[in-house]
Structures are given as C-alpha cells and as structure tokens.
Motif scaffolding. Structure first.
Motif, PDB file in Angstrom:
ATOM      1  N   LEU A   7      51.170 -24.378  37.102  1.00 21.84           N
ATOM      2  CA  LEU A   7      52.180 -23.711  37.919  1.00 21.84           C
ATOM      3  C   LEU A   7      51.789 -22.259  38.206  1.00 21.84           C
ATOM      4  CD1 LEU A   7      55.170 -23.966  39.091  1.00 21.84           C
ATOM      5  CD2 LEU A   7      55.889 -22.871  36.966  1.00 21.84           C
ATOM      6  N   PHE A   8      51.330 -21.590  37.165  1.00 24.45           N
ATOM      7  CA  PHE A   8      51.024 -20.168  37.325  1.00 24.45           C
ATOM      8  C   PHE A   8      49.692 -19.942  38.047  1.00 24.45           C
ATOM      9  CE2 PHE A   8      54.323 -17.555  35.403  1.00 24.45           C
ATOM     10  CZ  PHE A   8      55.132 -18.541  34.854  1.00 24.45           C
ATOM     11  N   ARG A   9      48.917 -21.000  38.205  1.00 22.96           N
ATOM     12  CA  ARG A   9      47.668 -20.845  38.953  1.00 22.96           C
ATOM     13  C   ARG A   9      47.799 -21.299  40.398  1.00 22.96           C
ATOM     14  NH1 ARG A   9      42.269 -22.172  35.645  1.00 22.96           N
ATOM     15  NH2 ARG A   9      41.488 -21.645  37.716  1.00 22.96           N
ATOM     16  N   LEU A  10      49.003 -21.670  40.798  1.00 23.08           N
ATOM     17  CA  LEU A  10      49.177 -22.059  42.202  1.00 23.08           C
ATOM     18  C   LEU A  10      48.750 -20.912  43.104  1.00 23.08           C
ATOM     19  CD1 LEU A  10      52.651 -23.908  42.167  1.00 23.08           C
ATOM     20  CD2 LEU A  10      50.382 -24.924  42.502  1.00 23.08           C
ATOM     21  N   LYS A  11      48.093 -21.266  44.188  1.00 31.53           N
ATOM     22  CA  LYS A  11      47.521 -20.202  45.029  1.00 31.53           C
ATOM     23  C   LYS A  11      48.551 -19.575  45.950  1.00 31.53           C
ATOM     24  CE  LYS A  11      42.715 -20.708  44.661  1.00 31.53           C
ATOM     25  NZ  LYS A  11      42.609 -21.926  43.829  1.00 31.53           N
ATOM     26  N   LYS A  12      49.567 -20.391  46.319  1.00 32.14           N
ATOM     27  CA  LYS A  12      50.575 -19.861  47.249  1.00 32.14           C
ATOM     28  C   LYS A  12      51.867 -19.576  46.475  1.00 32.14           C
ATOM     29  CE  LYS A  12      48.640 -22.007  51.296  1.00 32.14           C
ATOM     30  NZ  LYS A  12      48.661 -23.174  52.177  1.00 32.14           N
ATOM     31  N   PRO A  13      52.146 -18.313  46.202  1.00 31.52           N
ATOM     32  CA  PRO A  13      53.245 -17.991  45.275  1.00 31.52           C
ATOM     33  C   PRO A  13      54.635 -18.280  45.810  1.00 31.52           C
ATOM     34  CG  PRO A  13      52.288 -15.978  46.198  1.00 31.52           C
ATOM     35  CD  PRO A  13      51.428 -17.111  46.662  1.00 31.52           C
ATOM     36  N   VAL A 118      50.505 -12.531  43.071  1.00 32.31           N
ATOM     37  CA  VAL A 118      51.557 -11.829  43.814  1.00 32.31           C
ATOM     38  C   VAL A 118      51.024 -10.510  44.384  1.00 32.31           C
ATOM     39  CG1 VAL A 118      53.824 -10.707  43.623  1.00 32.31           C
ATOM     40  CG2 VAL A 118      53.432 -12.909  42.519  1.00 32.31           C
ATOM     41  N   ALA A 119      50.255  -9.786  43.566  1.00 34.13           N
ATOM     42  CA  ALA A 119      49.722  -8.494  44.023  1.00 34.13           C
ATOM     43  C   ALA A 119      48.800  -8.693  45.218  1.00 34.13           C
ATOM     44  CB  ALA A 119      49.003  -7.794  42.885  1.00 34.13           C
ATOM     45  N   LYS A 120      48.066  -9.797  45.167  1.00 37.64           N
ATOM     46  CA  LYS A 120      47.149 -10.082  46.266  1.00 37.64           C
ATOM     47  C   LYS A 120      47.942 -10.362  47.537  1.00 37.64           C
ATOM     48  CE  LYS A 120      43.409 -13.228  47.239  1.00 37.64           C
ATOM     49  NZ  LYS A 120      42.971 -14.558  46.802  1.00 37.64           N
ATOM     50  N   GLN A 121      48.965 -11.180  47.385  1.00 36.00           N
ATOM     51  CA  GLN A 121      49.812 -11.533  48.526  1.00 36.00           C
ATOM     52  C   GLN A 121      50.409 -10.280  49.169  1.00 36.00           C
ATOM     53  OE1 GLN A 121      51.333 -14.736  49.480  1.00 36.00           O
ATOM     54  NE2 GLN A 121      52.999 -13.914  50.740  1.00 36.00           N
ATOM     55  N   ARG A 122      50.795  -9.315  48.345  1.00 36.27           N
ATOM     56  CA  ARG A 122      51.434  -8.093  48.859  1.00 36.27           C
ATOM     57  C   ARG A 122      50.394  -6.999  49.105  1.00 36.27           C
ATOM     58  NH1 ARG A 122      54.571  -5.460  51.609  1.00 36.27           N
ATOM     59  NH2 ARG A 122      56.673  -4.881  51.030  1.00 36.27           N
ATOM     60  N   ARG A 123      49.114  -7.384  49.029  1.00 37.69           N
ATOM     61  CA  ARG A 123      48.005  -6.462  49.294  1.00 37.69           C
ATOM     62  C   ARG A 123      48.034  -5.222  48.402  1.00 37.69           C
ATOM     63  NH1 ARG A 123      46.181  -8.319  54.536  1.00 37.69           N
ATOM     64  NH2 ARG A 123      47.826  -9.584  55.413  1.00 37.69           N
ATOM     65  N   CYS A 337      65.806 -14.728  56.302  1.00 38.23           N
ATOM     66  CA  CYS A 337      64.885 -13.593  56.360  1.00 38.23           C
ATOM     67  C   CYS A 337      63.828 -13.907  57.411  1.00 38.23           C
ATOM     68  CB  CYS A 337      64.231 -13.368  54.998  1.00 38.23           C
ATOM     69  SG  CYS A 337      62.993 -12.048  55.027  1.00 38.23           S
ATOM     70  N   PRO A 338      63.564 -12.982  58.301  1.00 39.04           N
ATOM     71  CA  PRO A 338      62.613 -13.278  59.386  1.00 39.04           C
ATOM     72  C   PRO A 338      61.146 -13.232  58.953  1.00 39.04           C
ATOM     73  CG  PRO A 338      63.555 -11.063  59.644  1.00 39.04           C
ATOM     74  CD  PRO A 338      64.176 -11.644  58.432  1.00 39.04           C
ATOM     75  N   CYS A 339      60.851 -12.975  57.680  1.00 41.58           N
ATOM     76  CA  CYS A 339      59.454 -12.762  57.289  1.00 41.58           C
ATOM     77  C   CYS A 339      58.634 -14.054  57.271  1.00 41.58           C
ATOM     78  CB  CYS A 339      59.373 -12.080  55.928  1.00 41.58           C
ATOM     79  SG  CYS A 339      59.711 -13.201  54.553  1.00 41.58           S
ATOM     80  N   GLY A 340      59.327 -15.201  57.228  1.00 39.88           N
ATOM     81  CA  GLY A 340      58.597 -16.453  57.263  1.00 39.88           C
ATOM     82  C   GLY A 340      58.255 -17.039  55.902  1.00 39.88           C
ATOM     83  N   ILE A 341      58.480 -16.300  54.844  1.00 40.84           N
ATOM     84  CA  ILE A 341      58.243 -16.848  53.501  1.00 40.84           C
ATOM     85  C   ILE A 341      59.228 -17.992  53.274  1.00 40.84           C
ATOM     86  CG2 ILE A 341      58.505 -16.348  51.034  1.00 40.84           C
ATOM     87  CD1 ILE A 341      57.296 -13.612  51.526  1.00 40.84           C
ATOM     88  N   PRO A 342      58.721 -19.174  52.855  1.00 36.61           N
ATOM     89  CA  PRO A 342      59.605 -20.340  52.828  1.00 36.61           C
ATOM     90  C   PRO A 342      60.514 -20.437  51.595  1.00 36.61           C
ATOM     91  CG  PRO A 342      57.382 -20.974  52.224  1.00 36.61           C
ATOM     92  CD  PRO A 342      57.322 -19.510  52.532  1.00 36.61           C
ATOM     93  N   ALA A 343      60.625 -19.385  50.809  1.00 39.44           N
ATOM     94  CA  ALA A 343      61.446 -19.460  49.594  1.00 39.44           C
ATOM     95  C   ALA A 343      62.745 -18.681  49.761  1.00 39.44           C
ATOM     96  CB  ALA A 343      60.660 -18.895  48.412  1.00 39.44           C
ATOM     97  N   PRO A 344      63.833 -19.138  49.105  1.00 46.33           N
ATOM     98  CA  PRO A 344      65.089 -18.379  49.174  1.00 46.33           C
ATOM     99  C   PRO A 344      64.917 -17.004  48.542  1.00 46.33           C
ATOM    100  CG  PRO A 344      65.226 -20.069  47.472  1.00 46.33           C
ATOM    101  CD  PRO A 344      63.948 -20.304  48.210  1.00 46.33           C
ATOM    102  N   TRP A 345      65.799 -16.090  48.871  1.00 49.69           N
ATOM    103  CA  TRP A 345      65.655 -14.752  48.294  1.00 49.69           C
ATOM    104  C   TRP A 345      66.910 -14.286  47.590  1.00 49.69           C
ATOM    105  CZ3 TRP A 345      68.521 -10.954  51.110  1.00 49.69           C
ATOM    106  CH2 TRP A 345      68.900 -11.335  52.399  1.00 49.69           C
TER     107      TRP A 345
END
Lengths: 381, 432
Positions: A7-13, A118-123, A337-345
C-alpha cells in the motif's frame, strides 16, 4: 511483500478508491496484529463485539472502534515491547498529558515511501540547495514532539544551506524569536538560492505582520516555498483567512500562492496530508477519513460536519489504526475540487470544545474550565 | 476598562485607584444614603432604552440565538413595578422604613430597620451573561456601595450599562465601581475583598473556594453556587402534554442551567419501568430536538467524545463498559437508564439520565445532594401534588415547579432558598 508495504509503495498516492481492497487487507492484518499483541486494544474490541475477522468488506472499516486521541493522552498502550520500537513521537502535551506513540521499523519504512511519493507529487523534492526557516522548535533531546521531528524531516527534501529556527530553546523553555527570523529572511532574499519556510502557519503570519509593521518587504528567489503545517493551535481565535495569508505572502515575501504548500499530520495519525494546488487536503491511499455524527458517532455522508476519524494500517507498534481526533471536519467529494485529483478531500473546520458555552449546572462549569485550560495549555505547549 | 465614581479609566490605573478607594467609599458611606426609589426610577429609564434596542448589538454579540427573548427577560427584571413588588415581597414592608417595637422583656422600646450591608464585592463567573450587572443592581436596590470584578468574558456591556445608568441618575456614581481585574491578580482581588462587608460570588465550586480563600474573616460570604435540577415523575395529570413540556424544557435550556433537568427520577423500584419510560419518552425528546434544534456542534462533540472515551476506559479497566447503564438513542438525543439513584450532571444537550427513586428513598437520597439541590419539576396526579411537593421540600429542594416550567423564573421568588435582597442587608435595632 506484506499488504502494508504494498500500500505504501503505491506509485499514485491519490488513486485512493482503487486501493480500497488493498487498504482493507492491510487494515485487517494490522487490526489482527494489535488484537493479538495489545491487551487493552483486545478489551476494547471485545467490548464492542468486534473482531479483526469482521473486516470482510471495505465498508466494514467503519466498524472498527475508533480510539480518541484523548485516550492516548491518558493511557500509553503498545502492541510491541519497547525494545522493538524504533522511535517515539509525542503529541503536544495537554495539561501534562501527552500521547506517546511508538513506531516500528516496518511502519517507518512505509512512512518513508509515503513521504517520498507525496513530496514528489507536490514537487517538493529538489536537488537545488536552499535555506530553511523553521517556524517551530529546534530539535532538542528534551523535545520529542512529532511536530519538531516532522518539521526537521521536511528540511531533508532539498539540501540545506542553513536552518534558522523560530522557537529558540533557552533556560529550559522555548520562546519565539521573530526578529531573528525577519533578519534571516532579509539576508536570504539576497541569496542566489531559494528559501523554504516550514512549520506553524501562525508564526509565519506573525513574522509577515512584523515585517509589514517595520515596512519591510522582500522578493525571495524563485523556487522559494512556504510549507505550512502543525495546525493553528492557540491561534484559532486569530485564525487568518487563507486568502489574506496568500496575498500577504506574495506582497511581503514575494512567494506566489502556488508555492505555498500546506501539510498536516499528527502523532496519532502519522500520514502526510499535503494540499493540492487549490489548497484542499485530498485523502491519500495510506489513509481513510470517516466523518462521524457528533451525537451518535455513526458515519455521516460526505458534505456533513462531524468528528474526524482517521484510519491507517501504517503502524504496528501502537494501536493507532483508527483514531478519533478532536477536530470537526467535512469530507468533500473529489468532484468538488477542480484540481482533478480523484480522491475526496478533508476540510477541518474547528475543534470540539466548550469554550463558548454558558452554564450554571453544577459540575458543568468545572468540565468547561478544565476543557478551556486544556486548550490553552495545548496552545502554549 | 474601569468605571469608578462615574468616570471611566484605563485598566492600568487600577492600583492607583485602589490606593484611595477605601477612603472614598468610607466618605460615601458616612454621608450618603441611596434611596431605593431613586434606583428604581433610574433603572426604569434604562429599561426603556433596553427595549428601544440601545444594547442590542452588545447583547447579540454573546448570544447564539436572537436577543429578543433575552431583552424581554431583562426588561421584566428591570420593570419599576416588578422591582417594587420584589422589595415588598422580600422585606415585608417598605425598605428603610423604621418600625417601632415594644418588646416583652429587655428594653421598653426600640426602632427596627433594614440597612445596607455596607460595601458589596461582586464576583461573577464569566459564563452567565448580564449577570454581573444584575448582581450590582440588587446591591444598589439595597443601598450598598458596589465593587464589581468583571468576568474575563465581559464584552463591555456591563460598563456601558452602568455608564448610562449614572448618566440618567448621577447620584448613583459613588455607589458603583467596576474593575476588569483578571482572576489571576489575587493581590488586587484581596484588596477589594478587604474593604468589603459582603462578598457576592456566582460560580461553580472552583470559583467559590477561590473566593473563600481570599475573603477576610468577618466579611459575609454570599455564595450563589451551581446547582442540579431534576424531574420527579409519580404519575401524570395530562401525560402527553407534561412529557412534551418536560422534553421541550430539556432541549430549550440545553440542560445548561442550574434549574435544568439533568436526571429524570421515576417513583419506582423496578429497572424495567425505567427502561420502559426511556422507550416511551424518547419520541417526545426527538420532537423537542426538532422544536429547539441544537447548534452548538463543538460542545456536543466534546461531550460525546468524553462519554465515549470514558466507556473505552471502563473497558480496559475490566469494568462493565456501560457502567450498568443502558442508552436509548434518538436522532440527536438520548436517554440513559441508570441502575443507581444519585443526582448527577447529565451529558447535557438533550441527554438526560433516567433513574429509580421510590418515594420511601426520596428524602435520604436527595438529602445527600444538599449542596446542589435547587429545582424539581414534579409530574404527578393533582391529588398527590401537595403531598409530593411537601416531601421534596422536606428533602431540601427549594423550587418545585411543573414539568415545563423548571427554568421559568417569577417576580419576587426566592433564590436558592433565600431572599437575595435580604442577604445584602442587615437589621439594625436602636433603643429609644
């Protein structure tokens, strides 16, 4: 590889929904582990007539009895002997009470994958060196709070040229050094390298206010970032409107809004929640949020206010797989949320509390006084 | 902000003002007399301003609901005829009127009259709005010099009320001193206490014992402590209406008041009756929650979390997680059937406790709660009301009201079993 590490190694957080099956499996394993190794946890589950095997479908995760953070402050419970736990993190103390959360090697390993993903995703990961201004504590052996460790951890995302801390430890206590920070900011603004701010948003706000009062504004180098975290704590009352904060960061520090990253985590739920470009906290694959009715503790539908219950299979050393915070929040559908991330916030809207109630019922006043004192002390911790 | 003898000062002037305060008050007490009628007339003018909306914004700033109800309550209290009625009720004759007596032994004749206690030091806990001002008004009606320590939460309303009252009637000025001293400034509070003849304290056990610690020997302590209300059910006069009235009272008062119903007692020995009552009463409570929706989400959440945490703590302590209690849940409300009979604070916000209390155990059980007894809401058939009221009164209950009226106040009523204005006075005898 165990379900947890998978789970924690999933590439798409933020493919959160797609990870439901894996999350359920990891949570079941985690639940079984705590049930077998933590006698108090077993008593709690037994009393609630719930067993790890009852986690059959994904929806069953709501049936795990959540443990309030207040409980962890009053009782230190573990699922592993101390010698097998690697590090501990304590939450900010309330009236001398604090949670003492221990971590196992596997949990930390999983956490490392999470932080990097996560840090990578958020650059946030960058080989470019930078100056750090930490709006928090300088790590000290007397300070085990999670926030000090997390803040320090963030200074590892990019090579550090310097680290300046807002809260200085002297004579056995921490005190803020806003002017020292202002001087550092002015100095760094002339550097070739960017500056990164990390830590309590309220302190960042106060620093900007101080600069405004003194008529100082700078243009920090490109790639400078403000990372906010650690909560508002005692500054709830002075809670600034976020828009005003972004506007001020641009005006006083020359940092544009899209370079302001907000993150939060808690000792009792050590998942890195990082905001999206619209400053919403989408639920990452490692975590689930259940909002519970303030009267009945039953789950409520998205869009409704309630107590925030957070779940994760990250840690084996301490039974924190389903915890109930003392925050009030709302879970919004991803589509809001218009950002397109498919998870609830998750939106945190406040904290439980009796601060504004008025009572003359015997005993109620004392509960109120104690609750207010706890909040105040927590703020000062 | 400080208000002393009609002038507003900065907080920083506190200690300088305190240096000369005792002398100033002594001068007032030696030479001036405050006539209740002067106070009543000034308060009546102020009342009209309240009704005209003069304090509406200040009042609204500390209320979640509409201020209208609150303004009406204040207006009822401040009405000239109500105040005169109260004075007459409490003193039985015109206050300050001298009465001549010829006692059967001792002396041949004497004059008897009520006099103010002297200087009253009022300490109001911050959690009841408007209370500091009412406390001082009672002190003024009885002719006392009043020193008030404001609660921390005061929003400027109290000083504004007295500033206007003094503008209406300047002779009141030397009888009113308002300080915004924080409770932590014990030195200043002790100085105020030392120049006082009576200390009026409103608040919970913590506030009361703190005041006891700083009160000088010889000062009269007038404590208005926190109380616990309950309902006692031994049959009905009009069952449906009474149950709904009780449920409405519980939700409307949020169970936050001294007089709010925390525990519902049933005149029975059987737990089955308790459970049956919970099932029967729950729909009424649900209806009341619709009539008076609760908006204090943070407070409700806090109480729910505490309750849940206590349950988990009992579970790990090897005890019955429910403590022998059974909870009956409505939509946003609950009833908890308890096997014991102690009078106890509920989880508030529409979550009363239900307990057994057969008549034969009523007095011995309630007597143990003597420090917190105040209001009982009595539900019973008409022919038993007198006897049950008498039994409750014998057990130490001071107010016996009908189900829906537990928190209703009426003009001239006693407060916690005493006439408050009388407590702010003394009786002086003068031999002919």
């Amino acid at each position: 590889m165990g379900s947890r590490l998978q789970l924690f190694r999933l590439k798409k957080p933020f493919e959160t929904e797609r990870s439901n099956k894996l999350f359920l499996r990891a949570l079941r394993e985690n639940c079984a582990y705590h049930y077998t190794h933590c006698p108090e946890y077993k008593q709690i589950l037994d009393e609630a007539r719930f067993a790890p095997e009852d986690l059959k479908e994904y929806a069953d995760i709501a049936r795990i009895p959540p443990i309030p953070t207040l409980f962890f402050k009053r009782h230190h419970v573990y699922s592993m002997p101390r010698r097998r736990t690697l590090i501990r993190a304590t939450s900010s103390g309330t009236s001398g009470q604090f949670s003492d959360i221990r971590f196992d090697t596997g949990g930390l390993w999983a956490g490392l994958w999470m932080v990097l993903t996560v840090a990578k995703q958020r650059r946030l990961l960058s080989p470019r060196p930078c100056h750090y201004i930490v709006m928090g504590y300088r790590p000290h052996r007397s300070n085990k709070t999670a926030i000090a460790k997390t803040a320090y951890g963030y200074t590892l995302f990019a090579p550090a040229l310097s680290r300046t801390f807002a809260l200085k430890y002297a004579d056995g206590k921490y005190s803020p050094d806003l002017d020292g920070i202002v001087n550092a900011i002015v100095k760094h603004s002339r550097s070739r390298f960017p500056t990164r701010f990390i830590g309590f948003p309220a302190y960042t706000w106060f620093v900007m206010k101080r600069m405004e009062e003194r008529g100082i504004s700078v243009k920090l180098p490109e790639h400078s970032i403000i990372m906010l975290g650690g909560g508002w704590k005692q500054f709830y009352r002075e809670q600034v409107d976020k828009r005003e904060f972004y506007e001020m960061a641009e005006r006083i520090l020359g940092v544009p809004e899209d370079h302001i990253v907000e993150a939060f985590g808690a000792a009792e739920h050590p998942i890195l929640y990082c905001d999206c470009p619209h400053h919403h906290f989408h639920v990452p694959v490692y975590s689930r949020v259940i909002i519970r009715d303030v009267h009945t503790l039953e789950p409520v539908e998205n869009g409704k206010v309630g107590l925030v219950n957070l779940l994760t299979p990250m840690v084996k050393a301490t039974p924190i797989q389903s915890i109930m915070t003392d925050d009030l929040g709302i879970l919004h559908d991803a589509s809001e949320c218009p950002c397109g991330i498919p998870a609830p916030w998750l939106e945190i809207i406040g904290r439980v509390g009796l601060k504004d109630i008025k009572t003359c019922a015997a005993g109620a006043g004392d509960i109120l006084t104690a609750a207010v004192a706890e909040t105040d002390k927590e703020g000062k911790a | 902000m400080i208000l002393a003898n009609g002038t507003v000062y900065e907080t920083s002037e506190q200690n300088r003002l305190l240096d000369t305060l005792e002398q100033e008050i002594d001068r007032t007490r030696a030479t001036l007399t405050l006539d209740p009628e002067t106070v009543i007339r000034a308060v009546s003018v102020l009342r009209q301003r309240v009704l005209d909306g003069a304090f509406r914004d200040l009042i609204a700033s500390f209320l979640t609901d509409s201020p209208d109800h609150y303004i009406q309550l204040a207006a009822d209290f401040m009405d000239g005829d109500s105040l005169r009625y109260r004075m007459a009720r409490e003193f039985g004759k015109e206050f300050a009127a001298e009465e001549h007596v010829t006692p059967p032994y001792g002396v041949s004749g004497a004059t008897v009259r009520f006099m103010p206690l002297g200087t009253l030091f009022h300490i109001a806990a911050g959690n009841m709005d408007g209370l500091p001002a009412f406390s001082v008004l009672e002190g003024l009606l009885t002719g006392n010099v009043n020193v008030l320590k404001l609660p921390q939460a005061d929003n400027g309303l109290t000083v504004e009320i007295f500033r206007q009252l003094i503008a209406i009637e300047p002779t009141l000025a030397p009888f009113i001193y308002v300080f915004d001293t924080p409770s932590s400034d014990v030195t200043a509070m002790r100085r105020m206490a030392e120049m006082s003849d009576g200390i009026v304290v409103w608040g919970g056990d913590g506030a009361v014992s703190a005041v006891r610690a700083l009160a000088p020997t010889g000062a009269k302590l007038i404590e208005w402590g926190h109380k616990l209300g309950f309902a006692y059910i031994s049959g009905y006069e009009n069952k449906e209406a009474e149950l709904q009235a009780l449920a409405d009272h519980i939700l409307e008062s949020r169970q936050l008041l001294c007089s709010s119903c925390q525990t519902v007692y049933l005149d029975t020995e059987r737990m089955d009756d308790v459970r049956a009552f919970c099932r029967e009463f729950l729909p009424y409570l649900d209806q009341a929650a619709r009539n008076y929706p609760i908006r204090e989400v943070g407070a409700v959440a806090e109480m729910t979390l505490r309750r849940y945490t206590e349950r988990l703590e009992r579970a790990i302590g090897g005890q019955d997680a429910n403590d022998g209690r059974e909870t009956f849940r409505g939509n946003t409300v609950s009833l908890t059937a308890c096997p014991d009979s102690e009078l106890e604070l509920s989880y508030m916000y529409g979550n009363p406790l239900v307990k057994r209390l057969p008549q034969k155990d009523l007095l011995p059980t309630l007597r143990r709660a003597k420090g917190t007894l105040q209001t009982a809401g009595l539900l019973c058939p008409p022919d038993r009301r007198a006897a049950l009221s008498d039994l409750l009164a014998r057990a130490g209950v001071d107010r016996i009201m009908r189900a829906g009226h537990m928190s209703v106040t009426f003009c001239g009523e006693a407060h916690d079993g005493e006439y408050p204005l009388r407590r702010y006075t003394r009786v002086v005898n003068m031999e002919d």
